[in-house]
Enzyme design. Structure first.
Site, short mmCIF file in Angstrom:
data_model
loop_
_atom_site.label_atom_id
_atom_site.label_comp_id
_atom_site.label_asym_id
_atom_site.label_seq_id
_atom_site.Cartn_x
_atom_site.Cartn_y
_atom_site.Cartn_z
N HIS A 1 7.13 -5.53 4.06
CA HIS A 1 6.13 -6.53 3.67
C HIS A 1 5.68 -6.27 2.22
CE1 HIS A 1 2.34 -8.99 4.47
NE2 HIS A 1 2.03 -8.34 3.36
N GLU A 2 5.28 -5.03 1.96
CA GLU A 2 4.78 -4.70 0.62
C GLU A 2 5.89 -4.81 -0.43
OE1 GLU A 2 1.69 -4.52 0.12
OE2 GLU A 2 1.05 -4.31 2.21
N HIS B 1 6.53 -8.40 -1.59
CA HIS B 1 5.59 -8.82 -2.64
C HIS B 1 6.06 -8.29 -3.99
CE1 HIS B 1 2.70 -10.40 0.12
NE2 HIS B 1 2.21 -9.26 0.54
ZN ZN Z 1 0.74 -8.91 1.96
#
Ligand code: ZN
Length: 204
Positions: free
Chosen positions: A65-66, A69
């Site tokens: 997830h990170e 980004h």
């Molecule tokens: Zn996030």
């Protein structure tokens, strides 16, 4: 490192990601087993198994997830890195003894002079979309390659956790991802939130 468009994880950033993953896995394990995990040999054994299971399922969901980004932000020429939030980690561990997990380990910080609302929305939605994709990967593993521990198909933990991570992060509350996605495009926000919400609350 500014505007080089190369994906690069710094050494101290990797350490902070690792600490965050262990802390989240520990908090989830404690929320399931409480103080009992630390007061007997049986408890420590259970703690080890829970830690391994959560590191596998939550760890991948959290890290990817990170990194989603970060990857998208870098494509837009920004400098982006994960920064852990020590107070958040400590609060999370303390609350886990009450059986409650408040996952606020940190976030990817983006440094750029000219990121548009649209770019910020796309950077933000990349995280939850990654969790939705991962949830389906875990779902496929659960169906085609089931692994059981005390009657639980461990891949389903990965499905639930990633579905929840997607839904939670799509909440339109600053600084959660959802607030930036909604500010960019309401249709995208509704679509991703409905899918994540359906997976979280109906596919169990
Ligand atoms: Zn996030």
């Amino acid at each position: 490192m500014f505007g080089t468009n190369t994906f690069y994880i710094e050494k101290d950033e990797a350490v902070q990601i690792l600490i965050s993953v262990i802390a989240i896995s520990l908090a989830l394990a404690i929320s399931q087993g409480g103080f009992g995990l630390f007061t007997s040999f049986q408890g420590l054994k259970a703690l080890t198994i829970l830690l391994a299971l959560f590191t596998l399922t939550v760890g991948t969901g959290f890290i990817l997830h990170e990194m989603a980004h970060k990857l998208v932000a870098i494509q837009y020429g920004a400098y982006a890195r994960f920064q852990m939030w020590t107070q958040g980690l400590l609060l999370m561990l303390a609350l886990s003894f009450l059986g409650f997990v408040f996952a606020a380990p940190g976030a990817v910080y983006i440094y750029s002079q000219n990121i548009s609302r649209k770019e910020n929305g796309i950077i933000s939605v990349a995280g939850p979309v990654t969790n939705i994709v991962l949830a389906f990967v875990f779902m496929a593993l659960a169906v085609f390659a089931p692994v059981y521990t005390s009657n639980t198909n461990i891949w389903f933990i990965g499905f639930y956790v990633n579905s929840f991570l997607a839904f939670f992060n799509m909440l339109p509350i600053f600084p959660l991802d959802g607030s930036k996605v909604l500010a960019w495009n309401a249709v995208v926000w509704v679509a991703v939130t409905v899918v994540a919400g359906y997976m979280t609350f109906f596919l169990r």
